[in-house]
Design an enzyme around this catalytic site. Structure first.
Site, mmCIF file in Angstrom:
data_model
loop_
_atom_site.group_PDB
_atom_site.id
_atom_site.type_symbol
_atom_site.label_atom_id
_atom_site.label_comp_id
_atom_site.label_asym_id
_atom_site.label_seq_id
_atom_site.Cartn_x
_atom_site.Cartn_y
_atom_site.Cartn_z
ATOM 1 N N ASP A 204 12.608 12.134 3.333
ATOM 2 C CA ASP A 204 12.874 13.557 3.553
ATOM 3 C C ASP A 204 11.564 14.332 3.526
ATOM 4 O O ASP A 204 10.490 13.745 3.342
ATOM 5 C CB ASP A 204 13.818 14.098 2.469
ATOM 6 C CG ASP A 204 15.240 13.598 2.619
ATOM 7 O OD1 ASP A 204 15.957 14.119 3.484
ATOM 8 O OD2 ASP A 204 15.623 12.677 1.869
ATOM 9 N N ASP A 210 18.223 18.561 -1.486
ATOM 10 C CA ASP A 210 19.574 18.126 -1.128
ATOM 11 C C ASP A 210 19.504 16.884 -0.233
ATOM 12 O O ASP A 210 19.753 16.935 0.962
ATOM 13 C CB ASP A 210 20.356 19.256 -0.456
ATOM 14 C CG ASP A 210 19.612 19.862 0.727
ATOM 15 O OD1 ASP A 210 18.389 19.619 0.867
ATOM 16 O OD2 ASP A 210 20.255 20.578 1.520
ATOM 17 N N ASP A 212 20.733 13.877 1.453
ATOM 18 C CA ASP A 212 22.109 13.481 1.758
ATOM 19 C C ASP A 212 22.236 12.133 2.451
ATOM 20 O O ASP A 212 23.352 11.706 2.757
ATOM 21 C CB ASP A 212 22.813 14.560 2.595
ATOM 22 C CG ASP A 212 22.021 14.964 3.824
ATOM 23 O OD1 ASP A 212 21.020 14.304 4.137
ATOM 24 O OD2 ASP A 212 22.410 15.960 4.466
ATOM 25 N N ASP A 213 21.129 11.429 2.712
ATOM 26 C CA ASP A 213 21.270 10.107 3.327
ATOM 27 C C ASP A 213 20.279 9.119 2.724
ATOM 28 O O ASP A 213 19.125 9.450 2.463
ATOM 29 C CB ASP A 213 21.068 10.192 4.843
ATOM 30 C CG ASP A 213 19.726 10.794 5.224
ATOM 31 O OD1 ASP A 213 18.726 10.049 5.269
ATOM 32 O OD2 ASP A 213 19.674 12.015 5.477
ATOM 33 N N TYR A 316 8.324 12.149 4.718
ATOM 34 C CA TYR A 316 7.978 11.846 6.105
ATOM 35 C C TYR A 316 6.488 11.586 6.301
ATOM 36 O O TYR A 316 6.086 10.639 6.994
ATOM 37 C CB TYR A 316 8.412 13.008 7.016
ATOM 38 C CG TYR A 316 9.902 13.143 7.183
ATOM 39 C CD1 TYR A 316 10.666 12.105 7.706
ATOM 40 C CD2 TYR A 316 10.551 14.330 6.834
ATOM 41 C CE1 TYR A 316 12.036 12.234 7.875
ATOM 42 C CE2 TYR A 316 11.918 14.473 6.999
ATOM 43 C CZ TYR A 316 12.654 13.422 7.512
ATOM 44 O OH TYR A 316 14.005 13.556 7.674
ATOM 45 N N ARG A 504 25.750 20.085 3.970
ATOM 46 C CA ARG A 504 25.252 21.229 4.727
ATOM 47 C C ARG A 504 26.179 21.687 5.836
ATOM 48 O O ARG A 504 25.968 22.760 6.396
ATOM 49 C CB ARG A 504 23.895 20.865 5.347
ATOM 50 C CG ARG A 504 22.899 20.312 4.360
ATOM 51 C CD ARG A 504 21.715 19.689 5.075
ATOM 52 N NE ARG A 504 20.828 18.999 4.146
ATOM 53 C CZ ARG A 504 19.770 18.298 4.502
ATOM 54 N NH1 ARG A 504 19.467 18.185 5.789
ATOM 55 N NH2 ARG A 504 19.016 17.703 3.611
#
Length: 669
Positions: A204, A210, A212-213, A316, A504
């Site tokens: 991320d 948050d 989420d994956d 990233y 989201r």
């Protein structure tokens, strides 16, 4: 006079009724007069005294008469009022409340009063307010505009005004949902597999909370991959029809604005209980599927519930630096995490190759990120290119959404689907004219199919210029959301249903609940009705406008000195109309308008053709959609948050024989 003489008043009425009438929309100008725009083709002049009865944007019926050998329109009847609820700034005139609407074409102050419960003493010059129009000159006996101030948004000089004013303008919440006293997981009849020993990783942004994956990838000896995508599970805490569920649906999405976001769910859920944080055991909904060495998604798609524990909270930039340059500053993955990164990259490359050959891959565009000081001043804008790690996660999420679309189609024949119909049927002939002129190898019938449209998109991506691509986008349909499976032409996919961001997006929460029904074999606790598509699209539209509005405000703040400093920027043309062209500044993402006179102040020599997306000078094409060239800003309009620019390249006046003779005569004299 007419009011005092009934006969004359009656005569005037009869004359008015005998005159021709036209219905149209009011277009105001800066000089007091205006025009009645009829069906976008015909326009009739409205003198300043008649403009006092209407506002820019009003739809009216007007009588048409001839005055001084010119047709003029006098508005008589209000069809649709443009201004109802609006945002404005307080203006005190002789200590009386007035509101000036925050709109480029609406500059006159409107008399106002504060509603009961709002103390007018708290309203100062320049304060931002929400107002409602209560009186219009064309309605009833009162011949003036009047409004009520319903709410004060913020003080005139508040540096956080861009966010609060924009959220109020679009009627969006300015805070996260209220927290609950406690959260308990629901009994959903799910058996969760324990995958906490598997080395799932998250990738991320550095500041993301948050998450989420999370992804676990196995690269097999035959070149294929088994990928498991774990998605955070807020529906395990939120019951359908509960107050929290209703509020999430009403919000639709997390609101992302430059410099801040407003979550769809309470942060204790989105940033803590559901976030797939490193070394924390979390409930998840998972998809496992095999992808062969050529990037083809297998038929072994499996959805299941699980417990997962991320073993690597990666960002990233670090992952991209490591893969692109062999090392990242102050970060080195251990052997397990390194194996996961390399397996995920190989998977993503296979999928990207497949999509580039059989579907559609969008050209990379950078993201622009505002850096703000603690007191909300703009410090800088950073350009974040789409890098290797971004593409890896993107391919995993696209794969997961394809899998969801297929399973929901197979099991229920419904879900929350994203779809795109290709060309607008009413504009297909126009598109074919451009393609034929460009010698494009496509027939009209082929473009009606997913395969043909995808082939066209791939062909456009391979062209040396983006002009034709930009031009054809004017003829395409808009992306939509619906509750039945349908192809997504713009992505080149036969079916696509998102479920990877339930923290989201409310639509993803619905798909989660349906996928859980696939896992349990029970009936879904929630299915999408026919209104969900328009509901989601409306939310998305208002959020995008809010994001753009805040960005425009911040760009004006950042670039306020660029005119004086004569800073040179590189710009890309994204729209052309008869008044000029709109460009995007590539260094920072700002949009600016270049009026035709700032290109060349000679109406006879310049032609701006919006239909063709070109600007000709002396009948020679000088600018077209997609062009890159240097500009300088000429004006920064703080009140309307607009940037005006001109090209660095100048087009000198052509010296004709007539001009030369005139100049010679002048010099001789």
């Amino acid at each position: 006079m007419f009011q005092d003489n009934p006969l004359l008043a009656q005569l005037k009425k009869q004359i008015q009724e005998s005159l021709p009438k036209k219905e149209g929309q009011i277009k105001a100008t800066d000089r007091g007069f205006g025009f009645l725009e009829v069906d976008g083709k015909d326009s009739v002049f409205i003198p300043p005294n008649y403009m006092k009865k209407v506002m820019h944007g009003d739809r009216v019926v007007a009588v048409i008469r001839t005055e001084k050998e010119r047709d003029v329109a006098e508005p008589q009847e209000l069809v649709e009022q443009y201004l109802t609820r609006f945002i404005g700034r307080v203006k005190l005139i002789k200590d009386r409340l007035n509101v000036v609407p925050d709109h480029p074409q609406l500059k006159d102050a409107i008399k106002a009063r504060a509603v009961k419960g709002l103390n007018p003493e708290t309203l100062k010059e320049g304060d931002w307010v929400v107002a409602h129009m209560t009186r219009h000159p064309l309605v009833g006996e009162n011949k003036t505009f009047f409004c009520e101030i319903k709410e004060k948004i913020t003080d005139s000089e508040d540096k956080i005004a861009p966010w609060w004013v924009t959220l109020a303008r679009h009627d969006l919440p300015n805070a996260e949902p209220a927290p609950q006293d406690s959260w308990a997981m629901l009994d959903e009849g799910l058996v969760r597999e324990d995958l906490t020993d598997l080395p799932f990783i998250t990738i991320d942004g550095e500041s993301t909370k948050d998450m989420d994956d999370a992804i676990y990838t196995v690269a097999k000896d035959d070149g294929s991959f088994e990928i498991t995508i774990a998605i955070a599970d807020p529906t395990s805490y939120i019951e359908v029809g509960s107050d929290m569920d209703k509020e999430a649906r009403e919000r639709g999405f997390t609101i992302y604005l430059p410099g801040r976001n407003i979550p769809m769910l309470p942060r204790e859920l989105s940033d803590e209980l559901c976030s797939l944080m490193e070394n924390e055991k979390r409930p998840a909904l998972c998809c496992r599927v095999t992808v062969d060495k050529d990037g083809v998604i297998g038929d072994d798609i499996t959805f299941f519930a699980a417990w997962v524990r991320s073993q690597g909270r990666l960002n990233y930039d670090n992952v991209s630096d490591y893969l692109e340059h062999g090392a990242a500053e102050n970060w080195t993955p251990d052997a397990v995490i390194e194996a996961q990164i390399k397996a995920l990259r190989a998977f993503a490359n296979a999928r990207s190759d497949w999509r580039s050959k059989h579907a559609v891959v969008f050209p990379d565009r950078p993201d622009y990120r505002f850096e703000l000081s603690e007191d909300n001043d703009v410090i800088a804008i950073h350009t974040d290119p789409r890098r290797t790690a971004n593409r890896m996660i993107e391919e995993a999420m696209i794969t997961a959404n394809i899998c969801a679309g297929r399973i929901l189609q197979e099991k229920f024949g419904k879900g929350v689907y994203n779809f795109h119909n290709g060309f607008n049927p009413e504009k297909l002939e126009n598109a074919m004219e451009f393609l034929t002129e460009a010698n494009a190898p496509f027939e009209k019938e082929a473009l009606l199919s997913l395969e043909g449209f995808s082939a066209l998109r791939r062909w456009l991506n391979a062209q040396d210029t983006t002009y034709l691509d930009n031009r054809l986008r004017k003829f395409q349909a808009y992306s939509e959301v619906g509750n039945e499976p349908a192809a997504h032409f713009a992505m080149g996919l036969d079916v696509y249903a998102t479920w990877t961001s339930p923290i989201r997006k409310y639509g993803d929460m619905i798909n989660h609940r349906m996928l859980k029904a696939v896992v349990t074999g029970l009936e879904p606790v929630q299915t999408p009705d026919e209104t969900i598509g328009e509901e989601i699209s409306t939310h998305r539209r208002s959020h995008r406008m809010a994001e753009r509005d805040v960005a425009d405000w911040l760009y004006v703040r950042l670039l306020k000195d660029a005119v004086k400093e004569e800073t040179v920027f590189t710009a890309e043309v994204f729209d052309i109309n008869r008044a000029g062209m709109r460009v995007r500044v590539l260094e920072n993402g700002a949009s600016a308008f270049i009026p035709a006179p700032l290109v060349l102040d000679n109406k006879q020599r310049i032609e701006c053709n919006g239909d063709l997306g070109i600007i000709n000078i002396d009948k020679v094409r000088e600018f077209q959609l997609g062009d890159h060239f240097e500009i300088v800003l000429t004006e920064v309009r703080e009140t309307t948050r607009q940037l005006v620019a001109k090209p660095v390249k100048q087009f000198p006046e052509v010296i004709t024989q007539e001009n030369a003779d005139q100049q010679a005569e002048t010099e001789k004299a």
